[in-house]
Design an enzyme around this catalytic site. Structure first.
Site, short mmCIF file in Angstrom:
data_model
loop_
_atom_site.label_atom_id
_atom_site.label_comp_id
_atom_site.label_asym_id
_atom_site.label_seq_id
_atom_site.Cartn_x
_atom_site.Cartn_y
_atom_site.Cartn_z
N LYS A 1 -3.05 9.11 -6.91
CA LYS A 1 -3.47 10.20 -6.02
C LYS A 1 -4.05 11.27 -6.95
CE LYS A 1 -3.66 12.01 -1.88
NZ LYS A 1 -4.54 11.47 -0.84
N TYR B 1 11.31 10.16 -8.08
CA TYR B 1 12.67 9.69 -7.76
C TYR B 1 13.68 10.08 -8.85
CZ TYR B 1 10.79 6.77 -3.98
OH TYR B 1 10.18 6.33 -2.84
N ASP C 1 6.62 -2.50 0.49
CA ASP C 1 7.22 -2.87 1.78
C ASP C 1 6.14 -3.20 2.81
OD1 ASP C 1 9.75 -2.56 0.83
OD2 ASP C 1 10.46 -1.43 2.58
N ASP D 1 -3.73 6.50 -0.24
CA ASP D 1 -3.97 6.45 1.21
C ASP D 1 -4.97 5.34 1.55
OD1 ASP D 1 -5.54 8.11 -0.32
OD2 ASP D 1 -5.91 9.59 1.23
N ASP E 1 7.03 1.91 -3.84
CA ASP E 1 8.11 1.71 -2.87
C ASP E 1 7.50 1.47 -1.49
OD1 ASP E 1 10.53 1.69 -1.62
OD2 ASP E 1 11.04 3.78 -2.01
#
Ligand code: NAD
Length: 356
Positions: free
Chosen positions: A190, A135, A250, A222, A246
């Site tokens: 990851k 980001y 959620d 994942d 992020d």
């Protein structure tokens, strides 16, 4: 102790009013000063994060933030939009650690889209690194591809990167949080595909040496997404980077059914923090007196625990919220048959009453 109160837009002022009511009922001497932010900052001073508001936030021991945003500001240039205020505060105050508890009170088990037995009693904490990762990584942009199979075609690109000190400091926050809870930490990465997260994994493993009492495991993002909806109660504390956090936070928020129940904290290296509900300014229900103020009240409880060093007062507030739910009092978003529907103000009053 000084608290900067930044109500913001939409339902922000209504829900913040309830949290201030609760803080005022604790019998502590808090100095609270209010300033406009977001659309309200733009209306008052022509900028979503006016200089005086930023100064107040910098001087305060903690910041209680409502929410910002309204569709009517969508035509403004990006730098003047309300949402820039929260990004500006995170950057200026170096709030690198985002803590999002996802707790499902047994009384609200029916509100989740998952089966009650999968989520009832859920109590996990997601810690998301907030100021690094893809980001913020440079370089980024749009250009003509300089090489590769699509050389010469237009392309968009971003840079994923994490420096060792950035990983170390968020890992310390996570291990310390796990120490105070169930002593289990899952680091989500990851590492099988990305160098950045291979490095993340190595650094987190190294920091673990300082916290031998905490059990650490590593999980690919994942798989973490799958486990969050399959068996979320297996987790205690999760730590991850900005982008994975992020998305996962959620997903975890939705396990609990209502966004109106979820608090959050964003902390700097000295535990100074900004506390806000996980939801937005809900312009669709603003001014109707029906917004759920509990996420904001629970954010104030996190503020008492993490920045104001008043853990016993934090416990009091959280117990009062539980009591109100046990009494069957509900705002519209969490209302079920057999419960009593009440408004924003009445919910604030009920928590104050339960404190006593
Ligand atoms: P939102 O979270 O504001 O609303 C989503 C849905 O949830 C709406 O139906 C709303 O009525 C409901 N809802 C949210 N909070 C509630 C509460 N406390 N009680 C009852 N119902 C509640 O998300 P959105 O509609 O996508 O965004 C609205 C505005 O908020 C946008 O301008 C967005 O940019 C902004 N936003 C701000 C923040 C922040 O201030 N940190 C975060 C997210 C979105």
């Amino acid at each position: 102790m000084k608290i900067a109160i930044l109500p913001g837009d939409g339902i922000g002022p209504e829900i913040i009013e309830q949290a201030v009511k609760v803080l005022s009922a604790l019998g502590e001497k808090f100095e609270m000063e209010t300033a406009p932010v977001g659309g309200a900052g733009y209306e008052a001073h022509g900028h979503p994060l006016p200089e005086a508001t930023l100064k107040l936030a910098q001087q305060a021991d903690a910041i209680l933030f409502g929410s910002v945003g309204d569709w009517k500001y969508d035509t403004l240039e990006r730098a003047l939009r309300p949402e820039q205020a929260i990004l500006g505060l995170r950057k200026n105050l170096n709030l690198f650690a985002n803590l999002r508890p996802a707790i499902l009170y047994p009384e609200l088990a029916g509100a989740s889209t998952l089966k009650p037995e999968v989520v009832s009693g859920l109590d996990i904490l997601i810690i998301r690194e907030l100021t690094g990762d893809i980001y913020f990584g440079q370089p980024r942009g749009m250009r003509e591809a300089p090489d590769g199979p699509f050389k010469g075609a237009r392309e968009g690109f971003d840079t994923m990167r994490y420096a060792e000190p950035e990983i170390r400091r968020i890992a310390h926050v996570a291990f310390q949080a796990a120490q105070k809870r169930g002593k289990r930490l899952t680091s989500v990465d990851k590492a099988n595909v990305l160098e950045t997260f291979q490095f993340w994994k190595e650094v987190v493993t190294d920091v673990h040496k300082e916290y031998p009492e905490v059990a650490l495991d590593h999980m690919y993002v994942d798989n973490a997404a799958m486990q969050l909806v399959r068996a979320p109660k297996k987790f205690d504390v999760i730590v991850t980077g900005n982008m994975f956090g992020d998305i996962l936070s959620d997903a975890a928020a939705m396990l609990t059914g209502s966004i109106g129940m979820l608090p959050s904290a964003s902390l700097d290296a000295n535990n100074k923090g900004l506390y806000e509900p996980s939801h937005g300014s809900a312009p669709d229900i603003a001014g109707k007196g029906i917004a759920n103020p509990l996420a904001t009240i629970l954010s104030a409880a996190m503020m008492l625990r993490f920045s104001l060093n008043k853990p016993e007062q934090a416990d009091r507030v959280e117990s009062a919220v539980k009591m109100v739910l046990a009494q069957g009092l509900r705002t519209a978003d969490i209302h079920e048959q057999g419960c009593t529907r009440i408004g924003t103000n009445e919910m604030g009053d009920a928590v104050v009453k339960a404190l006593a």
